[in-house]
Structures are given as structure tokens and as C-alpha cells.
Scaffold this motif. Sequence first.
Motif, PDB file in Angstrom:
ATOM      1  N   ILE A  71     -21.222  41.874  31.935  1.00  0.00           N
ATOM      2  CA  ILE A  71     -22.889  41.414  32.004  1.00  0.00           C
ATOM      3  C   ILE A  71     -22.949  39.867  31.788  1.00  0.00           C
ATOM      4  O   ILE A  71     -22.188  39.208  31.036  1.00  0.00           O
ATOM      5  N   THR A  72     -23.982  39.412  32.747  1.00  0.00           N
ATOM      6  CA  THR A  72     -24.428  38.182  32.514  1.00  0.00           C
ATOM      7  C   THR A  72     -25.463  38.123  31.697  1.00  0.00           C
ATOM      8  O   THR A  72     -26.497  38.711  31.945  1.00  0.00           O
ATOM      9  N   TRP A  73     -25.599  37.372  30.509  1.00  0.00           N
ATOM     10  CA  TRP A  73     -26.362  37.362  29.589  1.00  0.00           C
ATOM     11  C   TRP A  73     -27.259  36.440  29.525  1.00  0.00           C
ATOM     12  O   TRP A  73     -27.004  35.202  29.719  1.00  0.00           O
ATOM     13  N   HIS A  74     -28.756  36.595  29.512  1.00  0.00           N
ATOM     14  CA  HIS A  74     -29.735  35.518  29.437  1.00  0.00           C
ATOM     15  C   HIS A  74     -30.457  35.678  28.160  1.00  0.00           C
ATOM     16  O   HIS A  74     -30.892  36.661  27.924  1.00  0.00           O
ATOM     17  N   PHE A  75     -30.455  34.558  27.410  1.00  0.00           N
ATOM     18  CA  PHE A  75     -31.313  34.510  26.056  1.00  0.00           C
ATOM     19  C   PHE A  75     -32.676  33.919  26.511  1.00  0.00           C
ATOM     20  O   PHE A  75     -32.806  32.909  27.159  1.00  0.00           O
ATOM     21  N   ILE A  76     -33.641  34.805  26.291  1.00  0.00           N
ATOM     22  CA  ILE A  76     -34.928  34.264  26.593  1.00  0.00           C
ATOM     23  C   ILE A  76     -36.043  33.803  25.705  1.00  0.00           C
ATOM     24  O   ILE A  76     -37.313  33.750  25.816  1.00  0.00           O
ATOM     25  N   GLY A  77     -35.464  34.072  24.442  1.00  0.00           N
ATOM     26  CA  GLY A  77     -36.437  34.259  23.123  1.00  0.00           C
ATOM     27  C   GLY A  77     -36.517  32.977  22.533  1.00  0.00           C
ATOM     28  O   GLY A  77     -35.762  32.025  22.566  1.00  0.00           O
ATOM     29  N   ASN A  78     -37.357  32.970  21.422  1.00  0.00           N
ATOM     30  CA  ASN A  78     -37.418  31.683  20.599  1.00  0.00           C
ATOM     31  C   ASN A  78     -35.990  31.616  19.747  1.00  0.00           C
ATOM     32  O   ASN A  78     -35.512  32.528  19.337  1.00  0.00           O
ATOM     33  N   LEU A  79     -35.714  30.209  19.897  1.00  0.00           N
ATOM     34  CA  LEU A  79     -34.287  30.130  19.231  1.00  0.00           C
ATOM     35  C   LEU A  79     -34.367  29.178  17.840  1.00  0.00           C
ATOM     36  O   LEU A  79     -34.934  28.187  17.812  1.00  0.00           O
ATOM     37  N   GLN A  80     -33.980  29.957  16.830  1.00  0.00           N
ATOM     38  CA  GLN A  80     -33.826  29.043  15.400  1.00  0.00           C
ATOM     39  C   GLN A  80     -32.509  28.634  15.348  1.00  0.00           C
ATOM     40  O   GLN A  80     -31.419  28.915  15.788  1.00  0.00           O
ATOM     41  N   ARG A  81     -32.028  27.332  14.654  1.00  0.00           N
ATOM     42  CA  ARG A  81     -30.950  26.699  14.737  1.00  0.00           C
ATOM     43  C   ARG A  81     -29.965  27.525  14.093  1.00  0.00           C
ATOM     44  O   ARG A  81     -28.682  27.578  14.688  1.00  0.00           O
ATOM     45  N   ASN A  82     -30.213  28.299  13.084  1.00  0.00           N
ATOM     46  CA  ASN A  82     -29.244  29.118  12.426  1.00  0.00           C
ATOM     47  C   ASN A  82     -28.863  30.124  13.386  1.00  0.00           C
ATOM     48  O   ASN A  82     -27.588  30.837  12.979  1.00  0.00           O
ATOM     49  N   LYS A  83     -29.298  30.434  14.306  1.00  0.00           N
ATOM     50  CA  LYS A  83     -28.898  31.606  15.505  1.00  0.00           C
ATOM     51  C   LYS A  83     -28.303  31.051  16.422  1.00  0.00           C
ATOM     52  O   LYS A  83     -27.653  31.818  17.194  1.00  0.00           O
TER      53      LYS A  83
END
Length: 234
Positions: free
Chosen positions: A71-83
Motif C-alpha cells: 500500500i502507498t501510505w499517506h499521513f494526513i493528520g496533525n504531526l507531533q515531533r515525538n511521532k
Amino acid sequence: MIAENIYEVKEKIKRKCAEVNRDISEIKLIAVSKNFGIEEIEEAFNEGVIDFGENRAQELDIKFSRLGNKITWHFIGNLQRNKVRFVVNSSDYIHSVDSLLIATEINKRAGLINKIQKVLLQVNTTNEETKSGLTDYNEIKDLANYCMDFPNIELIGLMTIGPLTDDINLIRKSFSQLRKIKNRLNADNININELSMGMTSDYEIAIEEGSTMLRIGSAIFGQRDYSTSWKEKL
Ligand SMILES: *Cc1c(COP(=O)(O)O)cnc(C)c1O
């Protein structure tokens, strides 16, 4: 159900492209699978969808470990540095970069695993204070220039979330603003092409305004059920 939904969404995309004279091959359909389980993703995958979007780092991490690189994954949410570490490990695209702090961390984490991470900058085109994303053109340009200089980041475009309203003019304004910002960046020698805009309620307007990445959830998977946590669905 999912198969029929995908068929219908694809038909609508096709029709809209024909209507506004756009080449369908320049539009990527991203199925937003947040809050849905592995089975639903498999079902959509079997219908020929290969791009999936997730907005929680931990949820994506688990789905990635089960389904992996097919699968080609897209991250579309709020991003925190530790994640960031987890998201860089699993995502082909990160759509939601809106600070130098996060971009710096992405570059570092991508470097550690010898990866060039594709990213988009998130722009707040609706001036809603609760929304993430950059608003000021110079801030967008500065962050874009930093991203261009990072060896382990490839900046490919901009992302926005349209306003939550029935007012078609307001939605159109938000999307055309994103396109104008991209054109202005292009004129400032920042060579990006992708516009990630358009969700279930507004993707046809987004196509009219030049979207190249549609993020569609409920039109494919049905209403999200938030009464049980995503953790119980995996
Ligand atoms: C959930 C989500 C979507 C998909 O929303 P639908 O209305 O279900 O299509 C798209 N983009 C982002 C950033 C989201 O969080």
C-alpha cells in the motif's frame, strides 16, 4: 458496499474530469481509512485502490505493520515531533507539514533510514483558528525553501482542508487560493506540482480547481463510527 462506493466515486471523478477537460491520470485517489479496520482496507485494495490515508501516527503504524509496502501510505493528520519517527518509517507521503520544527525532524529521521521523504505543506485557507496550517505567504515560502534545502525531504506540493460549509463559493475560494499560492511559489522558483484538496463533500469542486490528490473517506468506507475506538477495530 465498499466496491460499489469505489466504483461510484471513480465514475464521478471521471465525469467531472471530462466536464472540465482534465486528464484523469493526473489525479490520485486516496482512500482515507482512519477508524476502519484491515478488512475494509483489503476490500478497497482488491478493488484496485493502492493509496490510503491515515491521520493518527499509532493507527498508521499498526496498519503498516499488518499490510506493509503493498500500500502507498499517506499521513494526513496533525504531526507531533515525538511521532515523526513512526510516520517517516511508514508513510510514502506526509501531507501535513506546517512548521520548521517538524520539517527538521522529518529530515533527520528520513536521513537515519536513508530515505527521501515526500512531503506537502499544509495551508490554512479558511482562516479558522482551530485549524492547522500556514496562512502567511512569506511563511509558506520560507518553509518551502527550507524543505528544498533539506537533503532527505522532497517537497512536492500543498495541502488544504476546505471549510465545513454548504456554501460552494466559500469552498471554491479556499481551493482556488491554494492553487494561486502554488502558482506564486512556482514563480518564486519553488518547483512543486501537487495540490492535495477535496474530501467526500467537496471533491468535485476540488477537481474543478485543479486538485491532484483527493482524500476521500466516508464516500468509500461509509460513515465513521467514533463510538468505539479505532484500537478495537484492529
Ligand atoms: C478524515 C479526513 C479526510 C476524509 O474525510 P471524508 O469527509 O470522510 O472524505 C480527508 N482529509 C483529512 C485531513 C481528514 O482528516
